[in-house]
Design an enzyme around this catalytic site. Structure first.
Site, PDB file in Angstrom:
ATOM      1  N   GLU A  20       0.849  -1.198   0.000  1.00 32.67           N
ATOM      2  CA  GLU A  20       0.000   0.000   0.000  1.00 32.67           C
ATOM      3  C   GLU A  20       0.887   1.252   0.000  1.00 32.67           C
ATOM      4  O   GLU A  20       1.618   1.495   0.950  1.00 32.67           O
ATOM      5  CB  GLU A  20      -0.917  -0.032   1.243  1.00 32.67           C
ATOM      6  CG  GLU A  20      -1.683   1.245   1.503  1.00 32.67           C
ATOM      7  CD  GLU A  20      -2.435   1.746   0.296  1.00 32.67           C
ATOM      8  OE1 GLU A  20      -3.342   1.049  -0.181  1.00 32.67           O
ATOM      9  OE2 GLU A  20      -2.107   2.862  -0.187  1.00 32.67           O
ATOM     10  N   LYS A  21       0.788   2.033  -1.082  1.00 35.53           N
ATOM     11  CA  LYS A  21       1.711   3.152  -1.284  1.00 35.53           C
ATOM     12  C   LYS A  21       1.478   4.341  -0.364  1.00 35.53           C
ATOM     13  O   LYS A  21       2.282   5.277  -0.351  1.00 35.53           O
ATOM     14  CB  LYS A  21       1.663   3.606  -2.738  1.00 35.53           C
ATOM     15  CG  LYS A  21       0.293   4.118  -3.191  1.00 35.53           C
ATOM     16  CD  LYS A  21       0.344   4.503  -4.671  1.00 35.53           C
ATOM     17  CE  LYS A  21      -0.986   4.979  -5.186  1.00 35.53           C
ATOM     18  NZ  LYS A  21      -1.900   3.849  -5.469  1.00 35.53           N
ATOM     19  N   HIS A  22       0.408   4.360   0.393  1.00 40.83           N
ATOM     20  CA  HIS A  22       0.127   5.517   1.249  1.00 40.83           C
ATOM     21  C   HIS A  22       0.709   5.430   2.655  1.00 40.83           C
ATOM     22  O   HIS A  22       0.730   6.416   3.370  1.00 40.83           O
ATOM     23  CB  HIS A  22      -1.388   5.726   1.378  1.00 40.83           C
ATOM     24  CG  HIS A  22      -2.006   6.273   0.140  1.00 40.83           C
ATOM     25  ND1 HIS A  22      -2.539   5.456  -0.817  1.00 40.83           N
ATOM     26  CD2 HIS A  22      -2.156   7.547  -0.298  1.00 40.83           C
ATOM     27  CE1 HIS A  22      -3.002   6.210  -1.805  1.00 40.83           C
ATOM     28  NE2 HIS A  22      -2.775   7.478  -1.518  1.00 40.83           N
ATOM     29  N   HIS A  64       4.281   6.733  -4.380  1.00 41.69           N
ATOM     30  CA  HIS A  64       2.999   7.428  -4.473  1.00 41.69           C
ATOM     31  C   HIS A  64       3.111   8.485  -5.568  1.00 41.69           C
ATOM     32  O   HIS A  64       4.158   9.096  -5.720  1.00 41.69           O
ATOM     33  CB  HIS A  64       2.665   8.086  -3.125  1.00 41.69           C
ATOM     34  CG  HIS A  64       1.307   8.712  -3.113  1.00 41.69           C
ATOM     35  ND1 HIS A  64       1.082   9.993  -3.569  1.00 41.69           N
ATOM     36  CD2 HIS A  64       0.104   8.223  -2.737  1.00 41.69           C
ATOM     37  CE1 HIS A  64      -0.217  10.253  -3.457  1.00 41.69           C
ATOM     38  NE2 HIS A  64      -0.828   9.200  -2.957  1.00 41.69           N
ATOM     39  N   HIS A 100      -2.552  15.103  -7.424  1.00 45.83           N
ATOM     40  CA  HIS A 100      -2.541  13.958  -6.505  1.00 45.83           C
ATOM     41  C   HIS A 100      -1.166  13.834  -5.844  1.00 45.83           C
ATOM     42  O   HIS A 100      -0.185  13.534  -6.528  1.00 45.83           O
ATOM     43  CB  HIS A 100      -2.874  12.682  -7.308  1.00 45.83           C
ATOM     44  CG  HIS A 100      -2.980  11.450  -6.478  1.00 45.83           C
ATOM     45  ND1 HIS A 100      -2.995  10.195  -7.023  1.00 45.83           N
ATOM     46  CD2 HIS A 100      -3.090  11.265  -5.127  1.00 45.83           C
ATOM     47  CE1 HIS A 100      -3.103   9.294  -6.052  1.00 45.83           C
ATOM     48  NE2 HIS A 100      -3.154   9.924  -4.887  1.00 45.83           N
ATOM     49  N   CYS A 128      -2.799  12.189   2.133  1.00 44.18           N
ATOM     50  CA  CYS A 128      -2.866  12.286   0.671  1.00 44.18           C
ATOM     51  C   CYS A 128      -4.071  13.153   0.335  1.00 44.18           C
ATOM     52  O   CYS A 128      -5.143  12.964   0.912  1.00 44.18           O
ATOM     53  CB  CYS A 128      -3.035  10.894   0.050  1.00 44.18           C
ATOM     54  SG  CYS A 128      -3.537  10.945  -1.684  1.00 44.18           S
ATOM     55  N   HIS A 159      -6.619  10.493  -1.051  1.00 46.30           N
ATOM     56  CA  HIS A 159      -6.896   9.240  -0.333  1.00 46.30           C
ATOM     57  C   HIS A 159      -6.788   9.338   1.175  1.00 46.30           C
ATOM     58  O   HIS A 159      -6.660   8.314   1.865  1.00 46.30           O
ATOM     59  CB  HIS A 159      -5.977   8.133  -0.872  1.00 46.30           C
ATOM     60  CG  HIS A 159      -6.151   7.908  -2.345  1.00 46.30           C
ATOM     61  ND1 HIS A 159      -5.203   8.240  -3.274  1.00 46.30           N
ATOM     62  CD2 HIS A 159      -7.215   7.405  -3.022  1.00 46.30           C
ATOM     63  CE1 HIS A 159      -5.652   7.944  -4.488  1.00 46.30           C
ATOM     64  NE2 HIS A 159      -6.865   7.432  -4.365  1.00 46.30           N
TER      65      HIS A 159
END
Ligand code: FE
Length: 131
Positions: free
Chosen positions: A16-18, A46, A52, A116, A119
């Protein structure tokens, strides 16, 4: 839902990139300066575009057994390719990778949180033993 804590998501950072990943020593000596690094998107980068991107990252320390955390570091990422030429034509992109130094006198938990712009809120933690 009426609890802000429920808005913070967590996941395996490798998938999970966050997730903000905390790197640094697990054992430190009391009163000695230790260096830590926090990275969002360590395994899977990310996006960092005008539309974004990661806006900020904040780190808290909760001494073992304590009720109240201490805010120890905060970073705002202000540049994401904005330009008079248009979005993503700019000269600078602040990357969500930071390092900071911390002197601890008690064992406890470091918490990293990040935001983010699309997100939302993410978090992770790391136990630190002070000897
Ligand atoms: Fe995102």
């Amino acid at each position: 839902m009426n609890n802000i804590g429920e808005l913070f998501q967590s996941a395996d950072w490798k998938a999970e990139k966050h997730v903000p990943v905390i790197d640094g020593p697990q054992e430190v000596k009391a009163g000695e300066v230790a260096q830590f690094e926090v990275t969002v998107g360590r395994e899977i980068p990310h996006p960092n575009t005008t539309e974004h991107h990661i806006r900020w990252l904040e780190v808290f320390f909760l001494p073992r057994g304590a009720k109240f955390p201490f805010a120890v570091a905060r970073f705002d990422f202000e540049a994401h390719g904005e330009s008079v030429e248009g979005p993503n034509k700019g000269a600078a992109y602040a990357e969500p990778k930071v390092s900071f130094s911390l002197k601890l006198n008690q064992s406890g938990t470091l918490f990293a949180s990040s935001y983010c712009n699309i997100h939302g809120l993410w978090q992770s933690s790391k136990e630190i033993n002070v000897n």
